[in-house]
Motif scaffolding. Structure first.
Motif, PDB file in Angstrom:
ATOM      1  N   ASP A  49      26.295  82.235  54.973  1.00 30.76           N
ATOM      2  CA  ASP A  49      26.398  81.782  56.412  1.00 30.76           C
ATOM      3  C   ASP A  49      26.447  83.228  57.539  1.00 30.76           C
ATOM      4  O   ASP A  49      25.913  83.101  58.435  1.00 30.76           O
ATOM      5  N   VAL A  50      27.341  84.177  57.107  1.00 32.03           N
ATOM      6  CA  VAL A  50      27.442  85.182  57.778  1.00 32.03           C
ATOM      7  C   VAL A  50      26.324  86.225  57.674  1.00 32.03           C
ATOM      8  O   VAL A  50      25.633  86.767  58.971  1.00 32.03           O
ATOM      9  N   TRP A  51      25.475  86.115  56.570  1.00 41.72           N
ATOM     10  CA  TRP A  51      24.388  86.884  56.594  1.00 41.72           C
ATOM     11  C   TRP A  51      23.494  86.319  57.586  1.00 41.72           C
ATOM     12  O   TRP A  51      22.566  87.033  58.234  1.00 41.72           O
ATOM     13  N   GLN A  55      21.797  88.036  61.588  1.00 41.77           N
ATOM     14  CA  GLN A  55      20.343  88.189  61.900  1.00 41.77           C
ATOM     15  C   GLN A  55      19.894  88.100  63.285  1.00 41.77           C
ATOM     16  O   GLN A  55      18.828  88.075  63.795  1.00 41.77           O
ATOM     17  N   HIS A  56      20.926  87.444  64.024  1.00 40.45           N
ATOM     18  CA  HIS A  56      20.858  86.849  65.516  1.00 40.45           C
ATOM     19  C   HIS A  56      21.880  87.786  66.436  1.00 40.45           C
ATOM     20  O   HIS A  56      22.739  88.171  66.056  1.00 40.45           O
ATOM     21  N   ASP A  57      21.063  88.168  67.724  1.00 32.93           N
ATOM     22  CA  ASP A  57      21.932  88.886  68.657  1.00 32.93           C
ATOM     23  C   ASP A  57      23.095  88.184  69.043  1.00 32.93           C
ATOM     24  O   ASP A  57      24.446  88.698  69.244  1.00 32.93           O
ATOM     25  N   LYS A  86      23.098  97.805  49.421  1.00 37.87           N
ATOM     26  CA  LYS A  86      22.701  96.555  49.098  1.00 37.87           C
ATOM     27  C   LYS A  86      22.779  95.712  50.630  1.00 37.87           C
ATOM     28  O   LYS A  86      23.270  96.131  51.285  1.00 37.87           O
ATOM     29  N   GLN A  87      22.099  94.592  50.440  1.00 39.05           N
ATOM     30  CA  GLN A  87      22.204  93.567  51.494  1.00 39.05           C
ATOM     31  C   GLN A  87      23.414  92.649  51.428  1.00 39.05           C
ATOM     32  O   GLN A  87      23.588  91.566  51.073  1.00 39.05           O
ATOM     33  N   GLN A  88      24.396  93.489  51.841  1.00 42.65           N
ATOM     34  CA  GLN A  88      25.865  92.747  51.489  1.00 42.65           C
ATOM     35  C   GLN A  88      26.727  93.182  52.660  1.00 42.65           C
ATOM     36  O   GLN A  88      26.720  94.406  53.133  1.00 42.65           O
ATOM     37  N   ILE A  89      27.403  92.348  53.350  1.00 38.61           N
ATOM     38  CA  ILE A  89      28.294  92.432  54.380  1.00 38.61           C
ATOM     39  C   ILE A  89      29.814  92.586  53.578  1.00 38.61           C
ATOM     40  O   ILE A  89      29.958  91.590  52.858  1.00 38.61           O
TER      41      ILE A  89
END
Length: 218
Positions: A49-51, A55-57, A86-89
């Protein structure tokens, strides 16, 4: 009026690096909510959900509604830690907002009609966006997701400054209160660099080096 976006969260009791690692392995993101009259609260969110939201302003500049089993708190994202490759938050910081108290945050700039402008159509003109976001101050309910800049009339030599931005009602740019020198350029349209023409073949040099001249005199 500002648009709000609701995100589901869960409260977490475990603290520390070990607990955070377990959350990440399970596909979640540890986070904290602070500010206002309430104590800081540790929460967790779904990484997917966070990822998607990231991706949005709006995720960075809008009022977010964090929903914990129906208990909704309005917040702003204040910090995001990402994995170095990595593509990780890794972690998020949220600050609570009060509808009656002004907030200060950065909002993105959206540039419209550049390609159809006189400057955009000219092949030898470079249009530069000096800023991609601007810090504004307003009540949470007046916070815009972005500020539009219409470049339809942009011509060669034009410069658009901060003071020329059209702001929504109730929104100010605090930087402009610090003096004229802070009214910086946001967009510029200038001629590109013109390369010097090469010398015509066989054209004599205007100057003869001393060493060459001395040899000719021998």
């Amino acid at each position: 009026m500002a648009t709000t976006h609701e995100i589901q969260v869960q409260r977490r009791e475990d603290e520390g690096k070990g607990a955070s690692r377990r959350l990440r392995h399970a596909g979640n993101v540890p986070a904290i909510v602070y500010g206002g009259d309430l104590k800081p609260v540790s929460i967790t969110l779904s990484h997917n959900d966070v990822w998607l939201a990231s991706q949005h302003d709006w995720f960075y500049s809008s009022i977010l509604s964090l929903s914990l089993n129906g208990d909704v708190q309005k917040v702003l994202l204040r910090d995001m830690q990402r994995h170095p490759f990595k593509q990780q938050i890794m972690h998020l910081d949220f600050q609570r907002v009060n509808d009656k108290e002004a907030i200060r945050t950065a909002v993105p700039l959206h540039f419209l009609n550049q390609d159809s402008s006189p400057a955009g159509k000219a092949a030898d003109v470079v249009v530069t966006h000096e800023l991609n976001e601007v810090v504004v101050e307003c009540l949470p309910g007046d916070l815009p997701e972005f500020i539009e800049i219409d470049l339809a009339e942009l011509a060669v030599g034009d410069v658009i400054h901060l003071s020329q931005l059209k702001l929504p009602k109730g929104v100010e740019i605090p930087e402009l209160k610090l003096g004229k020198e802070h009214d910086v350029a946001v967009v510029t349209a200038k001629h590109g660099r013109v390369e010097a023409e090469p010398e015509a073949e066989g054209e004599a040099s205007a100057e003869v080096p001393a060493t060459k001249a001395s040899k000719d005199e021998e």
